[in-house]
Design a protein around this motif. Structure first.
Motif, short mmCIF file in Angstrom:
data_model
loop_
_atom_site.label_atom_id
_atom_site.label_comp_id
_atom_site.label_asym_id
_atom_site.label_seq_id
_atom_site.Cartn_x
_atom_site.Cartn_y
_atom_site.Cartn_z
N PHE A 38 0.81 -1.21 0.00
CA PHE A 38 0.00 0.00 0.00
C PHE A 38 0.85 1.27 0.00
N THR A 39 1.79 1.38 0.97
CA THR A 39 2.55 2.63 1.07
C THR A 39 3.47 2.84 -0.13
N LEU A 40 4.06 1.76 -0.63
CA LEU A 40 4.99 1.90 -1.75
C LEU A 40 4.29 2.31 -3.04
N SER A 41 3.16 1.66 -3.33
CA SER A 41 2.46 2.03 -4.57
C SER A 41 1.92 3.45 -4.45
N LEU A 42 1.57 3.83 -3.23
CA LEU A 42 1.11 5.20 -3.00
C LEU A 42 2.22 6.20 -3.34
N MET A 43 3.45 5.85 -2.96
CA MET A 43 4.57 6.77 -3.15
C MET A 43 5.07 6.82 -4.58
N THR A 44 4.97 5.70 -5.30
CA THR A 44 5.67 5.65 -6.58
C THR A 44 4.76 5.59 -7.81
N ILE A 45 3.49 5.22 -7.62
CA ILE A 45 2.61 5.11 -8.77
C ILE A 45 1.53 6.19 -8.67
N GLY A 46 1.29 6.87 -9.78
CA GLY A 46 0.28 7.92 -9.74
C GLY A 46 -0.73 7.79 -10.86
N VAL A 47 -1.88 7.22 -10.53
CA VAL A 47 -2.93 7.12 -11.55
C VAL A 47 -3.70 8.43 -11.63
N VAL A 48 -4.04 8.96 -10.47
CA VAL A 48 -4.81 10.21 -10.44
C VAL A 48 -3.96 11.38 -10.92
N THR A 49 -2.65 11.33 -10.59
CA THR A 49 -1.78 12.43 -10.99
C THR A 49 -1.18 12.21 -12.38
#
Lengths: 159, 172
Positions: A111-122
């Protein structure tokens, strides 16, 4: 775990105070200001989190992201992390609360890693700078990094 | 202004809900209150300390010093400096993109830039302090030991492929 944090903070604070009083006070002021400006966010997250904890039955929780959820749990955590935009200041307290609930570290890491490195909304912002194709490639590569890291977490920390 | 009233309203609503639940012995509300209190205590053990560390970091270590050294982007040194620069960046990846554009304009290689984009997601120092405070040092160490080499590798590979293809950064 908390004791280390307390000792480190106290030691550095005393050292900083001896070296430069004015700077130390401005650091404390910054800290208080930041904490205050985020206090509502913390309150909101804690309130929603504790409510969800009560109304979502334990077995649902457990079968989705609990210790027994396995790959399904990782996929849910990766998806959730990729899709959401939230500061680490919110994500890590959630991670700690999940840890207390017995969620394995590798799922929290997903959860935390994909939050930090992947940006679908951005993605639209990213696209502007890199172009669509490279932006897609970068996100896919970041997803691979997340998956490899999750595997390492599973090996090091287990369930 | 209106946002502020909504916030105050929500906080009051939650408090009234919990207090009422205790008064009328409403189980879901009482359990929520207990859980909230438990999480609150845990947070108070961590939050003030984490923020003081972040405050000290911001006061004692200046980002400008790091940026100044970025002129030396020869070989491995370049990767080292963008690693440090990423540690100093704030906000999410959406802040890293404009910064990478600046690096590009100043003549940094695509390899270094893509390594930076990878690093920017994973080693921002205030965020890392927060992570250690909440999830423990072993968690952070494992995460950094795996992700830093991987993003370095991705930066070098992606960067050199794109350089061969004559990729141009889009500049507004």
């Amino acid at each position: 775990m908390n004791i280390g944090l307390w000792i480190l903070t106290t030691v550095l604070l005393i050292y900083s105070f001896i070296k430069d009083k004015a700077k130390t006070f401005s650091a404390l002021k910054k800290a208080a200001k930041k904490l205050w400006s985020m206090s509502y966010l913390f309150f909101f997250v804690m309130a929603v989190f504790s409510f969800l904890l009560v109304i979502v039955p334990d077995y649902t929780f457990d079968s989705y992201i609990g210790a027994g959820s396995g790959i399904k749990g990782v996929i849910i955590a990766l998806g959730f992390g990729s899709l959401s935009v939230m500061p680490g200041f919110v994500a890590f307290p959630i991670g700690a609360a999940l840890k207390i609930q017995g969620v394995p570290l590798y799922i929290i890491a997903a959860f935390t890693l994909s939050l930090m490195t992947i940006g679908v909304v951005t993605f639209p912002i990213e696209k502007k700078f890199l172009g669509t194709r490279i932006a897609i490639v970068r996100n896919i590569l970041a997803m691979f990094v997340c998956i490899i890291t999750v595997v390492f977490f599973k090996m090091v920390f287990g369930e | 202004m209106r946002g502020r009233y909504i916030k105050i309203f929500f906080v009051l609503l939650f408090i009234v809900f919990i207090v009422l639940s205790y008064l009328i012995e409403y189980k879901t509300g009482k359990d929520t209150g207990d859980a909230f209190f438990h999480v609150l205590v845990e947070m108070l053990k961590i939050l003030p300390f984490a923020f003081i560390l972040i405050g000290l970091f911001e006061v004692w270590i200046k980002k400008e010093t790091v940026v100044k050294h970025l002129g030396t982007k020869s070989g491995m040194k370049g990767y080292f400096w963008v690693l440090i620069l990423a540690g100093f960046s704030v906000g999410g990846l959406y802040v890293a993109f404009p910064l990478s554009e600046t690096l590009y304009k100043k003549g940094a290689s695509l390899k270094v830039i893509f390594a930076f984009l990878g690093f920017a997601g994973i080693i921002r120092i205030p965020m890392t302090i927060f992570e250690i405070s909440f999830l423990g040092l072993p968690f952070t160490i494992v995460r950094l030991m795996v992700t830093i080499p991987l993003f370095l590798l991705i930066g070098i590979l992606l960067g050199s492929i794109l350089e061969k293809r004559g990729f141009k950064f889009k500049i507004k």
